[in-house]
Write a protein that holds these residues in place. Structure first.
Motif, PDB file in Angstrom:
ATOM      1  N   TYR A 239      34.853  51.558  31.845  1.00 10.27           N
ATOM      2  CA  TYR A 239      34.461  52.511  32.878  1.00 10.27           C
ATOM      3  C   TYR A 239      34.443  53.900  32.255  1.00 10.27           C
ATOM      4  CZ  TYR A 239      35.753  48.853  36.266  1.00 10.27           C
ATOM      5  OH  TYR A 239      35.847  47.670  36.984  1.00 10.27           O
TER       6      TYR A 239
ATOM      7  N   TYR B 127      30.758  44.867  31.249  1.00  8.01           N
ATOM      8  CA  TYR B 127      31.734  43.817  31.521  1.00  8.01           C
ATOM      9  C   TYR B 127      31.606  42.736  30.453  1.00  8.01           C
ATOM     10  CZ  TYR B 127      32.759  39.234  33.735  1.00  8.01           C
ATOM     11  OH  TYR B 127      33.179  37.957  34.008  1.00  8.01           O
TER      12      TYR B 127
ATOM     13  N   LEU C  73      37.607  54.618  30.111  1.00  9.47           N
ATOM     14  CA  LEU C  73      38.710  53.745  30.486  1.00  9.47           C
ATOM     15  C   LEU C  73      38.341  52.293  30.255  1.00  9.47           C
ATOM     16  CD1 LEU C  73      39.586  55.521  33.846  1.00  9.47           C
ATOM     17  CD2 LEU C  73      41.059  55.440  31.854  1.00  9.47           C
TER      18      LEU C  73
ATOM     19  N   PHE D 127      31.281  52.175  36.442  1.00  8.03           N
ATOM     20  CA  PHE D 127      31.281  50.985  35.602  1.00  8.03           C
ATOM     21  C   PHE D 127      30.262  51.117  34.478  1.00  8.03           C
ATOM     22  CE2 PHE D 127      31.110  46.585  34.484  1.00  8.03           C
ATOM     23  CZ  PHE D 127      29.766  46.252  34.374  1.00  8.03           C
TER      24      PHE D 127
ATOM     25  N   TYR E  26      36.582  45.234  30.954  1.00  9.50           N
ATOM     26  CA  TYR E  26      35.649  46.171  31.570  1.00  9.50           C
ATOM     27  C   TYR E  26      35.794  47.543  30.914  1.00  9.50           C
ATOM     28  CZ  TYR E  26      35.662  42.762  35.414  1.00  9.50           C
ATOM     29  OH  TYR E  26      35.568  41.613  36.167  1.00  9.50           O
TER      30      TYR E  26
END
Lengths: 113, 115
Positions: free
Chosen positions: A35, A48, A91, A45, A33
């Motif tokens: 972010y 993914y 992140l 978000f 993922y």
């Protein structure tokens, strides 16, 4: 074992330039993922990956943002023609399988001048 | 879509005092719930999580949290805080069953510890 790593830790760029951010997930983790953490938007978000495919790109804020994952491992987030509003900490997190704990990397702080 | 509310933006407590950080979620079914901590310049570290079973969960660093379905809450507690607990705390929820189990975060609570 090694955790999630991200590079670079800091990136300063000029408006209009392209940047690439890298994420190395924990070995064997199938889900990855991205972010973004910014002052105005909090933690949000972006995208993914399950294996090399990206079934959910709904969080990417514009078509200037793209990401890929190769070999079911390393992922690269690319931002084209950066804007000042792209300044944030990006992140990355990985997890062994869905519905499991996400482990985060230290992040890349992007500053667009 | 699910959402997470952390009503307290900033909390200050004395070292040794007890702590409770509030978290409320909006979601139809039982979600997966998490608390993460972020120290300045660091990534997110998992404190604890709730998936199912016992509604009182224990985490690292002496933290615990209780899932209360009737109140849609998952508050984080610690009986006695230490100066090293100063950080930002994020509650997060995962919407289950859709394959992409991305985290939805609250806005965070910044914890300051005073001597």
């Amino acid at each position: 074992g090694a955790g999630v790593s991200q590079s670079p830790s800091n990136k300063v760029t000029e408006k209009g330039k392209d940047v690439e951010l890298r994420c190395d997930p924990i070995s064997g983790h199938t889900a990855l993922y991205w972010y973004r953490q910014s002052l105005g938007q909090g933690l949000e978000f972006l995208i993914y990956f399950q294996g090399n495919s990206a079934p959910d790109k709904s969080g990417l804020p514009s078509d200037r943002f793209s990401a890929e994952r190769t070999g079911g491992s390393v992922s690269t987030l690319t931002i084209q023609r950066t804007q000042q509003e792209d300044s944030a900490v990006y992140l990355c997190a990985s997890t062994l399988r869905s519905a499991d704990t996400q482990y985060f990397g230290p992040g890349t702080r992007l500053t667009v001048l | 879509a699910q959402s997470v509310t952390q009503p307290d933006i900033h909390i200050t407590v004395s070292e040794g005092a007890s702590l409770e950080l509030r978290c409320n979620y909006s979601y139809g079914a039982t979600p997966y719930l998490f608390w993460y901590v972020q120290s300045p310049g660091q990534g997110l570290q998992l404190l604890l999580k709730y998936f199912s079973g016992d509604t009182l969960v224990q985490g690292i660093k002496g933290f615990e949290a209780e899932f209360k379905r009737s109140q849609s809450s998952f508050n984080l507690r610690k009986p006695s805080v230490h100066w090293s607990d100063a950080a930002e705390y994020f509650c997060a929820v995962v919407e289950r069953g859709f394959g992409n189990e991305k985290l939805t975060f609250g806005t965070g609570t910044r914890l300051t510890i005073i001597p």
